[in-house]
Write an enzyme that holds these catalytic residues in place. Sequence first.
Site, PDB file in Angstrom:
ATOM      1  N   ASP A 150      -7.924  -5.278  -0.153  1.00 29.85           N
ATOM      2  CA  ASP A 150      -8.405  -6.137  -1.235  1.00 29.85           C
ATOM      3  C   ASP A 150      -8.138  -7.616  -0.997  1.00 29.85           C
ATOM      4  O   ASP A 150      -8.779  -8.460  -1.615  1.00 29.85           O
ATOM      5  CB  ASP A 150      -7.758  -5.718  -2.568  1.00 29.85           C
ATOM      6  CG  ASP A 150      -8.283  -4.379  -3.040  1.00 29.85           C
ATOM      7  OD1 ASP A 150      -9.496  -4.169  -2.943  1.00 29.85           O
ATOM      8  OD2 ASP A 150      -7.479  -3.540  -3.487  1.00 29.85           O
ATOM      9  N   HIS A 158       0.850  -1.188   0.000  1.00 31.74           N
ATOM     10  CA  HIS A 158       0.000   0.000   0.000  1.00 31.74           C
ATOM     11  C   HIS A 158       0.884   1.236   0.000  1.00 31.74           C
ATOM     12  O   HIS A 158       1.943   1.237   0.620  1.00 31.74           O
ATOM     13  CB  HIS A 158      -0.907   0.013   1.240  1.00 31.74           C
ATOM     14  CG  HIS A 158      -2.080   0.917   1.082  1.00 31.74           C
ATOM     15  ND1 HIS A 158      -1.995   2.265   1.327  1.00 31.74           N
ATOM     16  CD2 HIS A 158      -3.348   0.679   0.675  1.00 31.74           C
ATOM     17  CE1 HIS A 158      -3.171   2.812   1.084  1.00 31.74           C
ATOM     18  NE2 HIS A 158      -4.003   1.876   0.677  1.00 31.74           N
TER      19      HIS A 158
HETATM   20  N1  CMC Z   1       4.002  -7.897  -4.105  1.00 36.08           N
HETATM   21  C1  CMC Z   1       5.341  -7.942  -4.134  1.00 36.08           C
HETATM   22  N2  CMC Z   1       6.118  -6.871  -3.979  1.00 36.08           N
HETATM   23  C2  CMC Z   1       5.520  -5.690  -3.790  1.00 36.08           C
HETATM   24  C3  CMC Z   1       4.117  -5.562  -3.741  1.00 36.08           C
HETATM   25  C4  CMC Z   1       3.363  -6.725  -3.908  1.00 36.08           C
HETATM   26  N3  CMC Z   1       2.028  -6.665  -3.896  1.00 36.08           N
HETATM   27  N4  CMC Z   1       3.785  -4.274  -3.552  1.00 36.08           N
HETATM   28  C5  CMC Z   1       4.935  -3.599  -3.481  1.00 36.08           C
HETATM   29  N5  CMC Z   1       5.976  -4.444  -3.645  1.00 36.08           N
HETATM   30  C6  CMC Z   1       7.413  -4.060  -3.673  1.00 36.08           C
HETATM   31  C7  CMC Z   1       7.746  -3.499  -5.033  1.00 36.08           C
HETATM   32  O1  CMC Z   1       8.162  -4.503  -5.945  1.00 36.08           O
HETATM   33  C8  CMC Z   1       8.848  -2.534  -4.683  1.00 36.08           C
HETATM   34  O2  CMC Z   1      10.020  -3.296  -4.465  1.00 36.08           O
HETATM   35  P1  CMC Z   1      11.485  -2.687  -4.811  1.00 36.08           P
HETATM   36  O3  CMC Z   1      11.629  -1.499  -3.879  1.00 36.08           O
HETATM   37  O4  CMC Z   1      12.393  -3.820  -4.519  1.00 36.08           O
HETATM   38  O5  CMC Z   1      11.416  -2.288  -6.250  1.00 36.08           O
HETATM   39  C9  CMC Z   1       8.424  -1.971  -3.327  1.00 36.08           C
HETATM   40  O6  CMC Z   1       7.592  -2.979  -2.757  1.00 36.08           O
HETATM   41  C10 CMC Z   1       7.614  -0.668  -3.430  1.00 36.08           C
HETATM   42  O7  CMC Z   1       6.512  -0.887  -4.321  1.00 36.08           O
HETATM   43  P2  CMC Z   1       5.867   0.242  -5.246  1.00 36.08           P
HETATM   44  O8  CMC Z   1       4.973  -0.392  -6.240  1.00 36.08           O
HETATM   45  O9  CMC Z   1       6.961   1.115  -5.779  1.00 36.08           O
HETATM   46  O10 CMC Z   1       5.087   1.063  -4.162  1.00 36.08           O
HETATM   47  P3  CMC Z   1       3.848   2.016  -4.421  1.00 36.08           P
HETATM   48  O11 CMC Z   1       3.648   2.783  -3.186  1.00 36.08           O
HETATM   49  O12 CMC Z   1       4.003   2.770  -5.689  1.00 36.08           O
HETATM   50  O13 CMC Z   1       2.686   0.966  -4.696  1.00 36.08           O
HETATM   51  C11 CMC Z   1       0.851  -0.417  -4.634  1.00 36.08           C
HETATM   52  C12 CMC Z   1       1.661   0.650  -3.884  1.00 36.08           C
HETATM   53  C13 CMC Z   1      -0.464  -0.650  -3.915  1.00 36.08           C
HETATM   54  C14 CMC Z   1       0.557   0.078  -6.057  1.00 36.08           C
HETATM   55  C15 CMC Z   1       1.690  -1.722  -4.705  1.00 36.08           C
HETATM   56  O14 CMC Z   1       1.948  -2.195  -3.409  1.00 36.08           O
HETATM   57  C16 CMC Z   1       1.010  -2.797  -5.553  1.00 36.08           C
HETATM   58  O15 CMC Z   1       1.121  -2.771  -6.781  1.00 36.08           O
HETATM   59  N6  CMC Z   1       0.276  -3.764  -4.899  1.00 36.08           N
HETATM   60  C17 CMC Z   1      -0.443  -4.784  -5.634  1.00 36.08           C
HETATM   61  C18 CMC Z   1      -1.777  -4.231  -6.136  1.00 36.08           C
HETATM   62  C19 CMC Z   1      -2.771  -3.995  -5.006  1.00 36.08           C
HETATM   63  O16 CMC Z   1      -2.985  -4.851  -4.173  1.00 36.08           O
HETATM   64  N7  CMC Z   1      -3.411  -2.817  -5.042  1.00 36.08           N
HETATM   65  C20 CMC Z   1      -4.442  -2.444  -4.054  1.00 36.08           C
HETATM   66  C21 CMC Z   1      -3.991  -1.334  -3.173  1.00 36.08           C
HETATM   67  S1  CMC Z   1      -4.984  -1.117  -1.689  1.00 36.08           S
HETATM   68  C22 CMC Z   1      -6.577  -0.778  -2.212  1.00 36.08           C
HETATM   69  C23 CMC Z   1      -6.689   0.440  -3.026  1.00 36.08           C
HETATM   70  O17 CMC Z   1      -6.291   1.531  -2.640  1.00 36.08           O
HETATM   71  O18 CMC Z   1      -7.250   0.332  -4.102  1.00 36.08           O
END
Ligand code: CMC
Length: 382
Positions: free
Chosen positions: A319, A265
Amino acid sequence: MTTAASAPNLDKGLANTIAAESQMSFIDGQAGILEYVGIHIDDLARNSSFEETVYLLWNLRLPTRDELAAFRKELAAEYDLPAGMWEFIRGLPKSAKPMHALRTMVSALALFDPEADDPSPEANHRKAVRLVAKTPTLIAAYDRHRKGKDFVKPDASKPIAESFLAMLNGQAPTEAMTRGMDICLILHADHGLNASTFAARVTISTLSDLYSAMTSAIGTLKGPLHGGANEGVMVMLKEIGSIDKVEPFVRAKLADKSKIMGFGHRVYKAYDPRATYLKTFAKQIASDTGNQKLYEMSYKIEQIMEAEVGPKGIHPNVDFYSATTYFSLGLDIDLFTPMFAMARMPGWLGHCLEQLSDNKLIRPRAEYVGPHNVDYVAIDKR
Ligand code: CMC
């Protein structure tokens, strides 16, 4: 004119930008706390109803018994759709994904609302009530249409959760199903300046209308990085298929640097408090409905993820366990994200009304990274 040197710093994803003030929800991502108008989400999930929560978000206080009764009545009077809207739904292709259909239907509601462009606070309140009240009807009606079933009209004598499940399934839900649905609606009702709420605020900040803002928000929620993740979780659970395949699946994804849907998140680095509640709830409802396997697979995924990436602040989000919950409530997978939209509608609307009460056009800037002083080359010389 602002020069590049005096421009603010580039903040990709706006992770470090506070772009609006809101009095509705408070999130402490480090401590894993979510409050609506100061009331802990757990307290609301245990004691409140969706209608009362909507009142709270829009009025910034809990209603008295009489106020709640009057508000329920106001909503129920708007459950039904204009005759032209039922016809419109009959004309939609049955093959469409429900999120595409929902985005289109919410936009189409404006065509039947003579107040669509009336910006007065009174008209905006009436439109907000209409949007919250009619969205469940739209989702259920489209689902029945695509399945070739007759429409079931909303029941104005029932709360939103109960009327919705009855329209969708064509039979009265059990008390446990209604309560489960109501809790899901409460837990998703608002969440700070998430991507879809931001989209709604951007749209309304141009002094466009609430239907347009909700259409923007639904289109934004649909993506798999946002609300679409709940469907992604269920697709993943189906793909894994059995508990013995969980470990190799998760390890392969992590080795591949792929994301596991339902984890991580932007704001929560501690456990998402909505996931805490949904986890307990999912366990119960999965066991009541013979879907224990889904809960057990989810729990195993969580254990592996906690060991591998938990220390990096990646935990289940709202989710993750809502997928098992919605599936156990009998919803088709492609209705999970429309459910999220129906629940978040009051939050989006509340944010739009907040934006309008102190509006400033939301218009950030882009940093130009292309070339300069390029000669125009005539087309026959390229
Ligand atoms: N599985 C594996 N690794 C993850 C995940 C995951 N679900 N989420 C983040 N990471 C890792 C990512 O690979 C990155 O690693 P590194 O620093 O080694 O490159 C690090 O954590 C930071 O991730 P990010 O994508 O740069 O972080 P963000 O703040 O931009 O993204 C997020 C937040 C929600 C988009 C992301 O965690 C994600 O894509 N999660 C999966 C999709 C998901 O479940 N979305 C629902 C979010 S909650 C409900 C809502 O608001 O809709």
